[in-house]
Design an enzyme around this catalytic site. Structure first.
Site, PDB file in Angstrom:
ATOM      1  CB  SER A  84      -7.390   1.776   6.298  1.00  0.00           C
ATOM      2  OG  SER A  84      -7.818   2.074   4.986  1.00  0.00           O
ATOM      3  CD  GLU A 113       3.815  13.261   4.222  1.00  0.00           C
ATOM      4  OE1 GLU A 113       4.586  13.833   5.014  1.00  0.00           O
ATOM      5  OE2 GLU A 113       3.319  12.132   4.454  1.00  0.00           O
ATOM      6  CE  LYS A 161      -2.442   7.874   5.995  1.00  0.00           C
ATOM      7  NZ  LYS A 161      -1.169   7.320   5.486  1.00  0.00           N
TER       8      LYS A 161
END
Lengths: 386, 239
Positions: free
Chosen positions: A368, A104, A82
């Site tokens: 990830s 969010e 991210k």
């Protein structure tokens, strides 16, 4: 172009259009601005920890009789891919002169990555998080607060990720002059799916170089989990149109036939959610359904429009993995490789059992994120089994 | 004549009450009613309408039931259907029947809050659609608006979601747009006092009142809701 063939678009209230236009203009400018990319690459390298290793998983390879590589996005600062996107978008927000960041979050990974980047550049930050998710992911709520971010509980709708996106959009509609909405996945109205993809495609670009130098050839398969779809778009994009078989794995929850899953690409109908035309899990009357997955990061009723396009055009193959299969993969990876993967990424690893790769074939799996955030969930599941 | 459009969320707290409100509204000089179709993800709406929708959906309200109710009624004012795109384009009886069912329900036009001008030609509805403009709409959009000739144009009079307060700071812009747009121009979002209505009517063709009515409904029991809505409208019209 705001579409991926028929998918995508800008299905938002008219009042948001100038903000999207402003964002698109600013993005087009930085796309050609060398200094922007020099600055971004500096932070990605020295702060976030890029490039991430492409690790040859020896024991998993022995077990599955293939050559299995893990793309170690879990080693990045804050523990997941991210951060690639949040640093990129924060720099963009700064260029646009915005002083307030909103985001969010579902599992809290994007929230933490946003709070981190906002702290790094001294910007005010507000994160919307479903009340239910706040309960499930308490440590991440605390992390964001320590980083100086205000976490606002979302009490509307199903009190999860989709409602946190609704609330962020409402905030943005109200405060668009000062505020930058830092979306965390390849979803939402154009240009978000494009911006987030272009900040995440570094995963695939690195993978391409690394596998070339190690194996002197392209892999046979690339596996990645798909919720909203940012880590998978990131690793797939540079390989689209090549011979590499790309497989996106969605969350089957308790099973695709139970109705308790999050597999929009497999069980959804084309619809309109969060500004995008894409596959959406919905009932007969077009109401968006609540989803279920053991992994909060995959627990989303829509999917990025570019995935919808890849699905329809057959450029990527999509399948699914159930909660318990993902959980097994967490333990297998932990005990065979000494890596605890995030429950999201474990869906991709679990697919090895279904894929049954041909002997000697090369498989790259996008790891990830790391599993620390999921310990509580994993322990709970273990207790259930006892 | 100046227009007054009252927004009523369908199925809140139940469809029977909605029907009784619609009948009661025969007694006030309004020109139209905007029926809100409940949606799970109403991004343009504030807490008041969100709550109404959540409650309506719990009662399994759907578009077909709304149509069936409207078909039965004979109302003296215009009816518009306000819905987010998804319940319309994923109509449970099939998109091919949508137009017929809209006509039978005597719906004059659709109000689609997540359909901006830029996407208007990417949606195939073959039914009149109300267009939105906002304080940031420029004159370059006007030729498209005039080409489509919507039943009316909906001016969102502030930055924010429905139900937020409004200081009506954009009336000069409203007048400029009204002079160039061929369809009637209505102003909505945050209209809650007689002074608001008066001020809007001095610059635009119509006013839309939504959350202010739902707030009045929330103050009373379902049986009293029709009267509460009418009373608030009378108060707003009382110049």
């Amino acid at each position: 172009m705001s579409y991926f063939k028929e998918f995508g678009g800008q299905f938002v209230p008219e009042i948001l259009m100038p903000a999207l236009d402003e964002l698109e203009k600013a993005y087009k400018k930085i796309r050609r601005d060398k200094r922007f990319w020099v600055e971004l690459n500096y932070y990605l390298k020295h702060y976030a920890g890029r490039p991430t290793p492409l690790y040859f998983a020896r024991r998993l390879s022995d077990k599955y009789k293939a050559r299995i590589y893990l793309k170690r996005e879990d080693l990045l600062h804050t523990g997941a891919h991210k951060i690639n996107n949040t640093i990129g978008q924060i720099l963009l927000a700064k260029k646009m002169g915005k002083t307030r960041i909103i985001a969010e979050t579902g599992a809290g990974q994007h929230g933490v990555a946003t709070a981190t980047a906002a702290a790094l550049f001294g910007l005010q930050c507000v994160v919307y998080m479903g009340e239910e998710d706040m309960e499930r992911q308490k440590p991440n709520v605390r992390r964001m607060e320590i980083l100086g971010t205000r976490v606002i509980p979302v009490l509307s709708g199903s009190k999860t990720l989709k409602d946190a996106i609704n609330e962020s959009l409402r905030d943005w509609i109200t405060n668009l002059r000062t505020t930058y909405y830092l979306l965390g996945s390849v979803v939402g109205p154009h240009p978000y799916p494009l911006i987030v993809r272009n900040f995440q495609k570094i995963i695939g670009e690195e993978t391409k170089k690394q596998i070339k130098s190690i194996e002197k050839r392209m892999p046979h398969y690339i596996l990645a989990c798909v919720g909203g779809g940012s880590n998978s778009v990131g690793i797939f994009y540079p390989f689209i149109g090549s011979r590499v078989k790309l497989i996106g794995i969605q969350a089957a929850g308790f099973g695709l036939s139970t109705g308790k899953h999050a597999a929009a690409l497999l069980k959804g109908r084309i619809g309109y959610l969060h500004g995008s035309k894409t596959f959406v899990l919905q009932d007969q009357w077009g109401q968006v359904q609540t989803t279920h997955s053991i992994s909060a990061g995959l627990d989303y009723p829509g999917v990025g429009p570019e995935h919808a396009f890849w699905k329809k055009s057959g450029k990527v193959f999509y399948d699914s993995i159930k909660d318990n299969e993902a959980l097994d993969a967490v333990f297998e990876t932990a005990q065979m490789e000494g890596i605890i993967p995030a429950l999201e990424s474990a869906h991709a690893i679990a697919y090895l059992k279904k894929l049954k790769p041909k002997k000697g074939s090369i498989v790259v799996i996008n790891l990830s994120g790391r599993g620390d955030k999921d310990l509580e969930t994993i322990i709970k599941e273990l207790d259930k089994e006892k | 004549m100046k227009h007054f459009l009252a927004y009523i969320p369908a199925g809140y707290p139940d469809l029977k009450t909605t029907e009784r409100i619609l009948l009661e509204l025969k007694n006030v000089p309004i020109t139209g009613v905007e029926i809100g179709v409940p949606f799970s993800d109403p991004v343009a709406d504030g807490p008041v309408i969100q709550k109404a929708y959540t409650q309506a959906l719990k009662k399994k309200i759907n578009l077909k039931l709304i149509f069936q109710m409207l078909e039965r009624l004979d109302l003296p004012y215009d009816l518009y259907l306000m819905s987010y795109l998804n319940p319309i384009l994923n109509y449970g009886e099939g998109l091919s029947k949508l137009k017929v069912h809209l006509k039978k329900a005597k719906v004059k036009g659709l109000i689609l809050p997540d359909l901006p001008l830029v996407e208007i030609n990417n949606i195939q509805l073959q039914y009149p659609v109300v267009l939105f403009v906002a304080p940031n709409t420029t004159f370059k959009e006007i030729p498209l608006i005039n080409k489509i000739r919507p039943p009316f144009v909906y001016y969102i009079a502030r930055y924010g979601v429905t139900g937020t307060r409004n200081d009506l700071a954009y009336m000069d812009h409203v007048i400029k747009l009204r002079n160039r747009i061929k369809s009637p121009l209505y102003v909505g979002f945050g209209i809650s006092t007689p002074a608001h209505v008066k001020k809007v009517w001095s610059s635009a063709d119509g006013v839309i009142v939504g959350s202010a009515l739902v707030k009045e409904m929330d103050k009373v029991k379902p049986a009293q809701m029709p009267k509460a809505v009418v009373k608030k409208i009378q108060n707003l019209l009382n110049r």
